[in-house]
Design an enzyme around this catalytic site. Structure first.
Site, PDB file in Angstrom:
ATOM      1  N   ASN A   5     139.666  12.602  57.499  1.00  0.00           N
ATOM      2  CA  ASN A   5     139.016  11.879  56.401  1.00  0.00           C
ATOM      3  C   ASN A   5     138.975  12.690  55.110  1.00  0.00           C
ATOM      4  OD1 ASN A   5     138.692   9.681  58.018  1.00  0.00           O
ATOM      5  ND2 ASN A   5     136.536  10.050  58.473  1.00  0.00           N
TER       6      ASN A   5
ATOM      7  N   ASP B 243     134.143  -4.233  47.038  1.00  0.00           N
ATOM      8  CA  ASP B 243     133.491  -4.602  45.778  1.00  0.00           C
ATOM      9  C   ASP B 243     132.858  -3.407  45.057  1.00  0.00           C
ATOM     10  OD1 ASP B 243     131.832  -4.741  48.118  1.00  0.00           O
ATOM     11  OD2 ASP B 243     130.214  -5.532  46.876  1.00  0.00           O
TER      12      ASP B 243
ATOM     13  N   ASP C 148     131.142   7.369  62.859  1.00  0.00           N
ATOM     14  CA  ASP C 148     132.365   7.822  63.526  1.00  0.00           C
ATOM     15  C   ASP C 148     132.092   8.592  64.818  1.00  0.00           C
ATOM     16  OD1 ASP C 148     134.167   6.682  61.838  1.00  0.00           O
ATOM     17  OD2 ASP C 148     134.640   8.500  60.721  1.00  0.00           O
TER      18      ASP C 148
ATOM     19  N   CYS D 274     139.051  -5.348  59.080  1.00  0.00           N
ATOM     20  CA  CYS D 274     139.717  -4.589  60.130  1.00  0.00           C
ATOM     21  C   CYS D 274     138.872  -4.702  61.384  1.00  0.00           C
ATOM     22  CB  CYS D 274     139.961  -3.149  59.723  1.00  0.00           C
ATOM     23  SG  CYS D 274     138.522  -2.129  59.835  1.00  0.00           S
TER      24      CYS D 274
END
Ligand code: UD1
Length: 427
Positions: free
Chosen positions: A23, A131, A313, A123
């Site tokens: 990430n 946004d 995560d 997803c």
């Protein structure tokens, strides 16, 4: 398609090298679009998503060269140079395969004054709107249109002007895009309620090394004074705290004893405290973090939250760990609406999990039984690996490409600490 086959029941013992963070890598790579000088990133993990991002950069006119690709090396060095941007368009075909592609929006807008990026769509783990990315850029002076599935952003006069934006909810991706857009603005950009994840600190530190002026790094208020140009830099990608946490869960469920080499305790306090809640021994060592466990894990109560809270995560991996716990654990997922896709697969291995909306109760069972399983996302796939390592018999994990997106040489690292795991190539 490749499969990973695990014969469970081996106690993990030894040292596991932790790779560079996926990430972080995926937000450091687009920084190469912000300057005409070379950006060299060290400790880049070898992952499908990193390669994919490299291809996207190439399409935009950035040349990339990779060193350190000897098989025995963990981590690679990539030099990326965008002497001239040849395109400001990130097409649908690339963005739909790799959500992180949206992170070229801010840098392209900053460097070229315009960017056209496909909307990523939903997803497997949820709706995932963008946004807030767009609102932050608008607050800094961008004009944005949505048409035919694309975002077209323009900075009038070629440069963003600066401004202030307060995030209504903490967003990692939107903070990253906004920071990368702001560094070349013609004024001051302020972000309030910004994400504080270590990967954002890594991004800001890299941008500062490239000549950016950013105040408040690591806090929820970032003040960015735009500069006229950035220069090249060499930067080392931080260690992957999610990979480290995943192997820690694997150590606990197998009643093992592992050292996560290169992991940094200060970047993963919430994970370490959850491991302690489960009864694990967690100690900082000279070269990383040692995690050891004997007996069944104690039940845990965990709720996901933006950093410094417990990471979304890490939820699936802790849930897998809790399936063999000594009592009932409670999980609450507050970031994504659909992040329990691993539950039906874990159930096939004999777990007892009851999902009610955003919460899940996991009642520890005496044993798991291996089964063929598959998952729809990266961390969910890792939860199946963790369960498989402790299950009786053989677990076949399918759709390995999810794991290849985020875990560098997973089976090699686990074999080295005693797991009976192999990849069966589809040929
Ligand atoms: C999120 C996680 C990150 C994780 C990544 C992949 C958080 C805060 N973020 O980052 O830790 O590594 O998924 O699993 O834990 N949102 C909007 N509008 C936007 C952007 C986001 O409403 O424009 C909402 C999302 O729906 C979500 C929340 O904000 O509920 C946080 O999303 P965000 O941090 O942007 O997601 P990622 O950057 O993908």
């Amino acid at each position: 398609m490749d499969q990973i086959v695990i014969r469970g029941g081996q106690r993990l013992k030894g040292r596991i090298p932790i790779s560079g963070a996926k990430n972080a890598a995926l937000t450091l790579l687009p920084c190469a679009l912000l300057t005409d000088e070379p950006l060299t990133l060290r400790n880049l993990p070898r992952l499908a998503d990193v390669d994919g991002f490299g291809h996207l950069l190439n399409q935009l006119g950035c040349s990339t060269t990779i060193e350190g690709s000897r098989p025995e090396d963990f981590g690679r060095v990539m030099t990326a140079r965008t002497t001239t941007l040849t395109s400001t368009v990130a097409p649908y075909d690339i963005v739909r395969k790799m959500r992180a592609s949206i992170l070229v929006l801010g840098p392209l807008l900053a460097r070229a004054g315009e960017a056209t990026v496909s909307l990523p769509g939903g997803c497997a783990i949820g709706n995932r709107p963008i946004d807030l990315h767009l609102k932050a850029l608008e607050a800094f002076g961008a004009e944005i249109e949505l048409a035919s599935g694309y975002v077209k952003a323009v900075a009038p006069g070629g440069r963003l002007k600066g401004g202030k934006f307060t995030f209504p909810v903490v967003s990692v991706g939107a903070t990253e895009n906004a920071v990368m857009a702001a560094v070349l603005a013609q004024g001051t950009c302020v972000l309030e309620n910004a994400a504080r994840e270590p990967e954002i600190v890594d991004l800001c530190n890299c941008l500062v090394a490239m000549g950016a002026s950013i105040d408040g790094i690591g806090t929820e208020t970032l003040t960015i004074e735009g500069v006229d140009r950035l220069h090249g830099a060499t930067y080392r990608v931080m260690a992957d705290r999610i990979e480290a946490g995943s192997y820690a869960c694997a150590a606990v469920i197998t009643e093992g004893d592992v050292e996560l080499v290169g992991a940094k305790a200060s970047e993963m306090e919430a994970t370490l405290s959850a491991l302690r809640q489960a009864g694990a021994t967690v100690e900082e060592s000279k070269t990383g973090i040692r995690v050891a466990m004997s007996g069944r894990a104690d039940p845990v109560t965990l709720s996901t939250a933006p950093y410094p809270g417990f990471a979304t995560d890490m939820q699936a991996q802790f849930m897998a760990m809790a399936t063999l716990g000594s009592g009932a654990s409670l999980f609450t997922e507050t970031i994504f609406e659909n992040r329990y896709m691993h539950v039906p697969e874990l159930a096939r291995m004999g777990c007892d999990i009851d999902v009610r909306g955003r919460s899940a109760v996991v009642r520890g069972v005496d044993h798991l039984v291996g089964a063929p399983v598959m998952a729809t996302d990266l961390r969910a796939s890792m939860s199946l690996i963790i369960a498989g390592l402790a299950a009786q018999g053989t677990t076949e994990v399918n759709r390995v490409y999810h794991l290849d997106r985020g875990y560098e040489r997973l089976e090699e690292k686990l074999q080295a600490v005693g797991a009976d795991i192999e990849r069966i190539s589809a040929g």
